[in-house]
Scaffold this motif. Structure first.
Motif, PDB file in Angstrom:
ATOM      1  N   GLU A   2     -11.590   7.676  -5.394  1.00 30.93           N
ATOM      2  CA  GLU A   2     -11.171   6.356  -5.876  1.00 30.93           C
ATOM      3  C   GLU A   2      -9.776   5.991  -5.360  1.00 30.93           C
ATOM      4  O   GLU A   2      -9.534   4.847  -4.952  1.00 30.93           O
ATOM      5  CB  GLU A   2     -11.204   6.311  -7.407  1.00 30.93           C
ATOM      6  CG  GLU A   2     -10.861   4.961  -7.983  1.00 30.93           C
ATOM      7  CD  GLU A   2     -11.831   3.864  -7.587  1.00 30.93           C
ATOM      8  OE1 GLU A   2     -11.418   2.687  -7.616  1.00 30.93           O
ATOM      9  OE2 GLU A   2     -12.995   4.152  -7.249  1.00 30.93           O
ATOM     10  N   LEU A   3      -8.856   6.939  -5.378  1.00 34.95           N
ATOM     11  CA  LEU A   3      -7.506   6.665  -4.867  1.00 34.95           C
ATOM     12  C   LEU A   3      -7.529   6.328  -3.378  1.00 34.95           C
ATOM     13  O   LEU A   3      -6.836   5.412  -2.928  1.00 34.95           O
ATOM     14  CB  LEU A   3      -6.586   7.859  -5.118  1.00 34.95           C
ATOM     15  CG  LEU A   3      -6.141   8.066  -6.561  1.00 34.95           C
ATOM     16  CD1 LEU A   3      -5.425   9.404  -6.701  1.00 34.95           C
ATOM     17  CD2 LEU A   3      -5.259   6.928  -7.024  1.00 34.95           C
ATOM     18  N   ARG A   4      -8.342   7.044  -2.614  1.00 32.35           N
ATOM     19  CA  ARG A   4      -8.452   6.730  -1.180  1.00 32.35           C
ATOM     20  C   ARG A   4      -9.046   5.335  -0.964  1.00 32.35           C
ATOM     21  O   ARG A   4      -8.608   4.596  -0.100  1.00 32.35           O
ATOM     22  CB  ARG A   4      -9.300   7.776  -0.469  1.00 32.35           C
ATOM     23  CG  ARG A   4      -8.597   9.088  -0.300  1.00 32.35           C
ATOM     24  CD  ARG A   4      -9.373  10.039   0.598  1.00 32.35           C
ATOM     25  NE  ARG A   4      -8.787  11.348   0.560  1.00 32.35           N
ATOM     26  CZ  ARG A   4      -7.630  11.687   1.135  1.00 32.35           C
ATOM     27  NH1 ARG A   4      -6.956  10.801   1.797  1.00 32.35           N
ATOM     28  NH2 ARG A   4      -7.173  12.918   1.041  1.00 32.35           N
ATOM     29  N   GLU A  34      -7.072   2.217   0.785  1.00 33.79           N
ATOM     30  CA  GLU A  34      -7.630   1.475   1.919  1.00 33.79           C
ATOM     31  C   GLU A  34      -7.626  -0.028   1.643  1.00 33.79           C
ATOM     32  O   GLU A  34      -7.264  -0.825   2.513  1.00 33.79           O
ATOM     33  CB  GLU A  34      -9.046   1.962   2.230  1.00 33.79           C
ATOM     34  CG  GLU A  34      -9.702   1.257   3.388  1.00 33.79           C
ATOM     35  CD  GLU A  34      -8.989   1.474   4.711  1.00 33.79           C
ATOM     36  OE1 GLU A  34      -9.026   0.541   5.550  1.00 33.79           O
ATOM     37  OE2 GLU A  34      -8.398   2.534   4.915  1.00 33.79           O
ATOM     38  N   HIS A  35      -8.009  -0.420   0.433  1.00 31.27           N
ATOM     39  CA  HIS A  35      -7.981  -1.840   0.067  1.00 31.27           C
ATOM     40  C   HIS A  35      -6.551  -2.385   0.136  1.00 31.27           C
ATOM     41  O   HIS A  35      -6.320  -3.487   0.637  1.00 31.27           O
ATOM     42  CB  HIS A  35      -8.546  -2.065  -1.334  1.00 31.27           C
ATOM     43  CG  HIS A  35     -10.023  -1.908  -1.427  1.00 31.27           C
ATOM     44  ND1 HIS A  35     -10.912  -2.734  -0.776  1.00 31.27           N
ATOM     45  CD2 HIS A  35     -10.783  -1.013  -2.100  1.00 31.27           C
ATOM     46  CE1 HIS A  35     -12.141  -2.360  -1.048  1.00 31.27           C
ATOM     47  NE2 HIS A  35     -12.098  -1.302  -1.845  1.00 31.27           N
ATOM     48  N   GLY A  87      -2.348  -5.497   3.186  1.00 31.63           N
ATOM     49  CA  GLY A  87      -0.957  -5.441   3.613  1.00 31.63           C
ATOM     50  C   GLY A  87      -0.002  -5.125   2.480  1.00 31.63           C
ATOM     51  O   GLY A  87       1.202  -5.351   2.593  1.00 31.63           O
ATOM     52  N   ASP A  88      -0.514  -4.573   1.399  1.00 30.26           N
ATOM     53  CA  ASP A  88       0.301  -4.233   0.236  1.00 30.26           C
ATOM     54  C   ASP A  88       0.817  -2.801   0.389  1.00 30.26           C
ATOM     55  O   ASP A  88       0.260  -1.848  -0.165  1.00 30.26           O
ATOM     56  CB  ASP A  88      -0.526  -4.388  -1.043  1.00 30.26           C
ATOM     57  CG  ASP A  88       0.301  -4.258  -2.310  1.00 30.26           C
ATOM     58  OD1 ASP A  88       1.480  -3.856  -2.231  1.00 30.26           O
ATOM     59  OD2 ASP A  88      -0.243  -4.557  -3.380  1.00 30.26           O
ATOM     60  N   GLU A  89       1.889  -2.660   1.160  1.00 35.42           N
ATOM     61  CA  GLU A  89       2.416  -1.329   1.487  1.00 35.42           C
ATOM     62  C   GLU A  89       2.931  -0.594   0.251  1.00 35.42           C
ATOM     63  O   GLU A  89       2.857   0.629   0.182  1.00 35.42           O
ATOM     64  CB  GLU A  89       3.508  -1.428   2.543  1.00 35.42           C
ATOM     65  CG  GLU A  89       3.085  -2.126   3.826  1.00 35.42           C
ATOM     66  CD  GLU A  89       1.948  -1.442   4.558  1.00 35.42           C
ATOM     67  OE1 GLU A  89       1.628  -0.275   4.267  1.00 35.42           O
ATOM     68  OE2 GLU A  89       1.359  -2.084   5.440  1.00 35.42           O
ATOM     69  N   GLU A 135      -0.075   8.655   5.651  1.00 37.19           N
ATOM     70  CA  GLU A 135      -0.248   7.264   5.214  1.00 37.19           C
ATOM     71  C   GLU A 135       0.942   6.804   4.387  1.00 37.19           C
ATOM     72  O   GLU A 135       1.400   5.676   4.506  1.00 37.19           O
ATOM     73  CB  GLU A 135      -1.548   7.116   4.422  1.00 37.19           C
ATOM     74  CG  GLU A 135      -1.907   5.698   4.126  1.00 37.19           C
ATOM     75  CD  GLU A 135      -2.094   4.836   5.358  1.00 37.19           C
ATOM     76  OE1 GLU A 135      -1.875   3.610   5.252  1.00 37.19           O
ATOM     77  OE2 GLU A 135      -2.451   5.357   6.430  1.00 37.19           O
ATOM     78  N   ARG A 136       1.463   7.686   3.561  1.00 37.46           N
ATOM     79  CA  ARG A 136       2.639   7.353   2.755  1.00 37.46           C
ATOM     80  C   ARG A 136       3.833   7.050   3.642  1.00 37.46           C
ATOM     81  O   ARG A 136       4.544   6.071   3.442  1.00 37.46           O
ATOM     82  CB  ARG A 136       2.970   8.507   1.813  1.00 37.46           C
ATOM     83  CG  ARG A 136       4.149   8.241   0.933  1.00 37.46           C
ATOM     84  CD  ARG A 136       4.472   9.471   0.110  1.00 37.46           C
ATOM     85  NE  ARG A 136       5.567   9.224  -0.778  1.00 37.46           N
ATOM     86  CZ  ARG A 136       6.848   9.257  -0.410  1.00 37.46           C
ATOM     87  NH1 ARG A 136       7.178   9.527   0.830  1.00 37.46           N
ATOM     88  NH2 ARG A 136       7.795   9.016  -1.289  1.00 37.46           N
ATOM     89  N   VAL A 137       4.067   7.887   4.634  1.00 34.58           N
ATOM     90  CA  VAL A 137       5.193   7.687   5.544  1.00 34.58           C
ATOM     91  C   VAL A 137       5.015   6.396   6.337  1.00 34.58           C
ATOM     92  O   VAL A 137       5.940   5.601   6.482  1.00 34.58           O
ATOM     93  CB  VAL A 137       5.363   8.906   6.481  1.00 34.58           C
ATOM     94  CG1 VAL A 137       6.349   8.618   7.590  1.00 34.58           C
ATOM     95  CG2 VAL A 137       5.781  10.128   5.678  1.00 34.58           C
TER      96      VAL A 137
END
Length: 103
Positions: free
Chosen positions: A21-23, A27-28, A33-35, A58-60
């Protein structure tokens, strides 16, 4: 199956469901574009699995992309400016001490 085996199995199933679910949410957020949300979801993934290299990358990436946006700097927490000033002051004091020792 012992009670502890059943509990361990249910815990693993719940952790897997949470990770999936977190992944999906990450992705959404990325596609929108919600960094900030990407960083939030990546942090939560890293709490579940600190060795998740994909979540760390992905966090970086998201943090770097968000830091380039002026809106992130404008809305940073109020303590961030104070912390930055403290670090800058400490660095200049250290440089002054080093100059007095070598000079």
């Amino acid at each position: 199956m012992e009670h502890s085996d059943w509990v361990a199995q249910k815990r693993d199933e719940a952790r897997l469901a949470l990770t999936i679910e977190l992944r999906r949410e990450m992705e959404h957020a990325r596609t929108r574009g919600d960094e900030r949300r990407v960083v939030l979801y990546a942090n939560q993934l890293l709490q579940a699995d600190p060795l998740d290299v994909d979540a760390l990358r992905e966090r970086v990436r998201a943090a770097a992309a968000g830091a380039r946006r002026p809106s992130w700097r404008a809305t940073r927490p109020s303590w961030a400016g104070s912390f930055t000033r403290q670090v800058t002051t400490a660095r200049s004091e250290r440089a002054s001490r080093a100059d007095s020792i070598t000079g």
